[in-house]
Design an enzyme around this catalytic site. Structure first.
Site, PDB file in Angstrom:
ATOM      1  N   LYS A  68       0.799  -1.233   0.000  1.00  0.00           N
ATOM      2  CA  LYS A  68       0.000   0.000   0.000  1.00  0.00           C
ATOM      3  C   LYS A  68       0.833   1.286   0.000  1.00  0.00           C
ATOM      4  O   LYS A  68       0.371   2.327  -0.444  1.00  0.00           O
ATOM      5  CB  LYS A  68      -0.953   0.006   1.194  1.00  0.00           C
ATOM      6  CG  LYS A  68      -2.077  -1.016   1.090  1.00  0.00           C
ATOM      7  CD  LYS A  68      -3.023  -0.889   2.269  1.00  0.00           C
ATOM      8  CE  LYS A  68      -4.086  -1.954   2.227  1.00  0.00           C
ATOM      9  NZ  LYS A  68      -5.053  -1.814   3.345  1.00  0.00           N
ATOM     10  N   ASP A 104      -9.823   2.792   2.799  1.00  0.00           N
ATOM     11  CA  ASP A 104      -9.919   2.220   4.153  1.00  0.00           C
ATOM     12  C   ASP A 104     -10.535   3.206   5.151  1.00  0.00           C
ATOM     13  O   ASP A 104     -11.298   2.807   6.035  1.00  0.00           O
ATOM     14  CB  ASP A 104      -8.533   1.787   4.651  1.00  0.00           C
ATOM     15  CG  ASP A 104      -8.069   0.498   3.986  1.00  0.00           C
ATOM     16  OD1 ASP A 104      -8.913  -0.271   3.508  1.00  0.00           O
ATOM     17  OD2 ASP A 104      -6.842   0.265   3.931  1.00  0.00           O
TER      18      ASP A 104
END
Ligand code: NDP
Length: 268
Positions: A68, A104
């Site tokens: 990420k 997220d």
């Protein structure tokens, strides 16, 4: 589904893959009759993986652990929030320009908002990795006060400084904190194991508890929270809400929530 020359391919990159993303996204495409397919790919080489997205002109891709952060340097743009969080888990290719986003934080705040209004609440976040950074951003953005506890104190302090939150010490220090509304496990402790980051007795009775960990379901942390009469938000609620954001970004269509939720529950 029938694959044709017009089928749009979305890929998911992680070093270890699971089937939950594919289950949700593909069920959603099918329900809306979209000629899209989502395929998980296990890779340790995010540079070449992104070169593939570019080379094949794919609509986009998702990114999971441990890529990420690393993925950011292979993109053309990173949206402002993902930049601040320091992690990208969604990439959209628009006319050859690859832009990174973070879903997220949206997933976490939407999951929490199913059970509690966030503005003015006090939250404790355990952890200071990518998930914790996204969650702390989301909580602050929604008007909550945040205390961070983390094993690595330098990392915990740095997260708190970045988001105008407070650093409260290591995970054991939860024992000394009595005044909060929400407790979140944003560490990876308990993922696929029978462990918890804290002692059950340290969880404040009756608060809202969320676990980012979604396998096993329920986790030990969730069971501890239930034993303390807490309202529990499982990690899969965050997972579904962040997938809805991705779905809309890729397809431009409103995601079919119930269909995707059912597919996720079947895949867990
Ligand atoms: P990172 O590797 O970036 O961070 C891991 C965090 O866990 C760090 O704070 C680390 O502490 C802490 N940690 C790990 N092992 C221990 C241990 N033994 N004792 C105490 N602390 C520990 O991971 P991510 O933030 O990317 O992911 C965290 C979890 O969130 C994963 O399980 C992931 O699957 C899950 N996740 C769930 C999502 C959902 O939608 N439900 C979305 C995104 C992630 P330290 O800094 O001290 O090393």
């Amino acid at each position: 589904m029938t694959i044709t020359k017009d089928t749009k391919l979305i890929v998911s990159f992680a070093s270890k893959q699971s089937s939950v993303g594919a289950a949700m996204h593909n069920a959603g495409y099918q329900a809306l009759g979209l000629n899209f397919i989502y395929v998980p790919i296990a890779t340790d080489d995010i540079a070449n993986a992104i070169a593939g997205v570019r080379g094949f002109g794919l609509v986009g891709n998702t990114v999971s652990m441990p890529h990420k952060r690393e993925v950011m340097k292979h993109l053309d743009k990173v949206d402002e929030v993902a930049q601040k969080i320091g992690a990208v888990n969604t990439v959209r290719n628009k006319d050859g320009i690859l832009t990174g986003y973070n879903s997220d934080w949206v997933g976490a705040t939407e999951a929490l908002k199913e059970v509690i209004e966030l503005s003015g609440k006090k939250a404790i976040v355990l952890g200071a990795g990518g998930a914790a950074r996204a969650i702390v951003y989301g909580l602050k953005h929604s008007g909550a006060e945040v205390d961070v506890l983390n094993r690595d104190q330098t990392k915990g302090q740095s997260l708190a400084d970045d988001f105008d939150a407070h650093f409260g010490g290591n995970l054991e220090d939860l024992e000394n904190i009595k005044d909060y509304d929400i407790l979140i496990n944003a560490t990876s402790v308990g993922f696929g194991t029978e462990e918890s980051p804290v002692q059950a007795a340290d969880i404040k009775e009756g608060c809202v508890v969320m676990d980012v960990v979604f396998i096993p379901n329920p986790t030990v942390f969730m069971k501890q929270a239930e034993s303390r009469s807490c309202k529990v938000v499982p990690g899969y609620r965050m997972l579904i809400h962040q997938a809805l954001f991705q779905f809309e970004l890729f397809t431009g269509q409103k995601p079919p929530f119930e269909v995707m939720e059912k597919a996720l529950m079947g895949a867990l």
